[in-house]
Design a protein around this motif. Sequence first.
Motif, PDB file in Angstrom:
ATOM      1  N   GLN A 118       8.770   0.141   5.254  1.00 19.01           N
ATOM      2  CA  GLN A 118       7.839  -1.004   4.964  1.00 19.01           C
ATOM      3  C   GLN A 118       6.315  -0.796   5.062  1.00 19.01           C
ATOM      4  N   ALA A 119       5.760  -0.066   4.108  1.00 15.94           N
ATOM      5  CA  ALA A 119       4.410   0.240   4.524  1.00 15.94           C
ATOM      6  C   ALA A 119       2.831  -1.384   4.208  1.00 15.94           C
ATOM      7  N   ILE A 120       2.005  -1.361   5.143  1.00 16.25           N
ATOM      8  CA  ILE A 120       1.450  -2.537   4.537  1.00 16.25           C
ATOM      9  C   ILE A 120       0.230  -1.969   5.048  1.00 16.25           C
ATOM     10  N   PRO A 121      -0.556  -2.219   4.130  1.00 18.64           N
ATOM     11  CA  PRO A 121      -1.697  -1.442   3.800  1.00 18.64           C
ATOM     12  C   PRO A 121      -2.629  -2.781   4.459  1.00 18.64           C
ATOM     13  N   GLU A 122      -3.376  -2.115   5.610  1.00 11.86           N
ATOM     14  CA  GLU A 122      -4.703  -3.098   6.360  1.00 11.86           C
ATOM     15  C   GLU A 122      -6.426  -2.571   6.686  1.00 11.86           C
ATOM     16  N   THR A 123      -6.608  -3.695   6.593  1.00 12.29           N
ATOM     17  CA  THR A 123      -8.291  -2.998   6.207  1.00 12.29           C
ATOM     18  C   THR A 123      -8.995  -3.953   7.338  1.00 12.29           C
ATOM     19  N   ILE A 124      -9.243  -3.554   8.261  1.00 12.86           N
ATOM     20  CA  ILE A 124     -10.004  -4.034   9.252  1.00 12.86           C
ATOM     21  C   ILE A 124     -11.166  -3.924   9.093  1.00 12.86           C
TER      22      ILE A 124
ATOM     23  N   VAL B 167       0.213  -0.056   8.109  1.00 14.90           N
ATOM     24  CA  VAL B 167       1.264   0.210   9.407  1.00 14.90           C
ATOM     25  C   VAL B 167       2.718   0.222   8.666  1.00 14.90           C
ATOM     26  N   LEU B 168       3.659   1.142   9.797  1.00 14.83           N
ATOM     27  CA  LEU B 168       4.853   1.388   8.779  1.00 14.83           C
ATOM     28  C   LEU B 168       5.909   0.516   9.255  1.00 14.83           C
TER      29      LEU B 168
END
Length: 874
Positions: free
Chosen positions: A416-422, A434-435
């Motif tokens: 599962q690949a979760i794109p995150e932007t801070i 996040v994997l």
Amino acid sequence: MSRLVAWRGDIKVRLAAVGGAVALAVTAVVPGALGAAAEAGTAPATQGFTIARSSYGVPTITAASQARMWFGAGFAQAQDRMVQLELTRRAVEGTLSAIFGPGELSQDETVRTFFYTPAELTAQFQSLPAATRTAITEFSDGINAYEASAFASPSSEAQKVPYEFFVLGQALGLSGPYQPAPWQPEDTVAVGNFLARQFGGGGGSEATNLQFLQYLENELIKTGAKHPFTTAAAIFNDSRWINDPTAPTTVPGPGLHAPAGAAPARADGSLLHAAARLPAISHAELAKAAAALSADRKTILETGVTMRVLSHGGSNAIAVSPSRSANGHALLWGAPQEGFGTPSVDGEEYLHAPGYDAGGMYITGEPFILIGRNANLAWTTTSEELVDQRVYIEHNVNFAATPPTYEFNGQQVPMQAIPETINVAGQSPVSFTVLRTIDGPVVQADPADHLTVSVRFASWNQETGTLAGFAQLGSDANLSQFRHSMSLVTTLHNFLYADRQGNIAYFGDGLVPIEPAGVDPRLPGAGDGTQQWTGFVPFAQMPHSVNPRQGFLDNWNTKPSQQAFYQQNGGDEYWGTIFRSSLISQLVKGSTSMSVNGLEGIEHTIGTIDNGDNTRPAAPFFIPYLMRAYHNLVRAGDPIVNPAGHPDLKQAVNALKHWNGVSTLGSPAMSIFMNFLEAYEQNVFQGGVNPGEQYTGKVNFSDGSLNLGTYGGLGGMATYNMLYHILHKTDGLVPCGTLCYQGGYFAGHRDQLLVESLNDAITILSGTGTQLGQNVPGFGTTNIAKWGFQPAQDQNWDSLDPLAVGITTHCGTSASQNRSTFMMGVDVGPTITGQDELPPGQSAFISAAGTPSPHFCDQVGLFNDFRYKNMPPA
């Protein structure tokens, strides 16, 4: 997982620069004693609730309905902890960088990796029972109502908005004070998840354990051992035992021991089998994984300390039955040890509405009483420190795929690949991915070897069970209802209980994994589907005790019971023969007329007998061996005891001989023992305190020449319980029944190593060496009488959160030693009464003019003097 580079940017420089100017500017607009309205703590009667505050500023919220009561709880918490609410929310949701800049990227990335997306938080909130959802929603609305009133006009801002938000507003280039976004129910869920995991999680040390095993094998190859892995496995088993049946437990009695058949025929049998089933991973990549896990934990801890938000937990607790109390009532003591800060992570509140009467301690961001009493019973909790986390190694990872795939049950499965932007103050946003595998978040990727390392949490996406369980405690009416609340808890917590009917009880809660046959729980698991957990220990089989014959229960993060499932904690005690809670048991057992004052006396004893390393409990176990070694060597005429070369040795021996092993303040013996024990570990397992030490142990845990890490030091792999097991040759240890390594750790010099270590301690305390234990000023003389142990005044209550620049509070200092963040003693009689203290104080409010609340640190004096204030009766 790649680690983001953290650096301290311009935002924090600007914070330091603008702090004083803000107070001057606001004072010029609104003269006088600002913040008075916020301090009064009242609420309009039209809102359906009232807030009355004690002389220490503790709020009692009374409402016509439970919904309005929870609204009032949020309103009062915003009055007291508005800044801390915002910092807590950002710390647990990974948004600190948006206000502090790139220096907090590491924390934000860590939290987003190990916790949940906004959509997942919403789903978790919706999964809660209706009553809990209502409470959280009303609590959120109460926070927002107070904050809306604070930001309603320039005049209200000057009276109610905390100083720190003016500082932050100016640092961020705003035209006025920084205003938090409205508090959402999902924020409370996020805080609850973080709280449950941080205070109720254990394990995750498997990568470090495998590193240590690899180190031992290489060290033994270097020293010419004939069977290096077998010998390494034996030493590893002695250091990281699976069970020590001599360890004190909260549940009285022997319980269920691990069956004798659990011990392998050869010391390395279980480890050899477990290691052979793991994907091959280089020591360098393993070190990166262990370092990444360690860095994540350190980041969370350091951020919690800096921001004055929740970070870690410990705690002690006692329940006393009527048969042992002076007035025939059940008694309860609760003392969480979550670290100290200004403000505390904890607050205090009392809640009254039809069908609800409860009060005690909350943690900022949560409405519910975590430790306290209601009209029928009292309860407290500590961290259970069992194992509910596991490191897995996935192999055959295809990093060319999008997203990467890995082998599981013989098939390639996509991660599962979760794109995150801070969002980052002062610069462009930072994006990362996040994997997650089926086991959990990926913490280390090794493309060269086609491996990843992930961490599985037994409570994954189920932490809201803990929130639901805690939410019910305030309205539980009896032991049966309390037991049901316990059954909901999914993370690892101990609970002690007492009620008006005279019952006392202990429950060990949480999801404890059941490993498949042939898996060694101390090492990483293979992430290919062959070593998945087969389930969790049912609640009915978790450790518990109701009305034990001995008439009391105690816990100081003590081993719960002698049940056969894997139980292990970290630290120097490592759930062995020596454990700090034995003194609590001894003190309670010595009284059949206990009272709340008596419980407070126990807190005084256990809180002031030690340094932060829990060294003192080991004294009664080691000193007899040291005395025998000294006298053996005197009879033998050994030079190591010759008065000519060691003129202070006899006086030090006498100081230890006549010490009761408990009283430490002003005691030279405590100082001597503290340094002796550290020196002893270094001489046995680290090649000696000094270069060229005459006597050293046979196995070196800290051979830096291997470039494979070092593992010595008390609290590392060479715990004082391991040292004691070696001295005492303890029976019953799992897996070998006794010591697995038969090669002689002392290299034939058991007595000499003991006395040599005492001589080293004397040298250190005489001022010609660096202290090995806690560095307490006042040493540096050959006069032993002046070596009296005095704790450092290490808690500076004037150290505030990073936004409170330019503020001086004059709160003073304290010696933290083994003291507790919140302390509560309850007499659970027909009318439930109690006493407590919560240093430094209830309020964290600093007015726009820079004036702290009168209740900012008004409990420091109570803390320093071991005095307590009365809790409102139920």
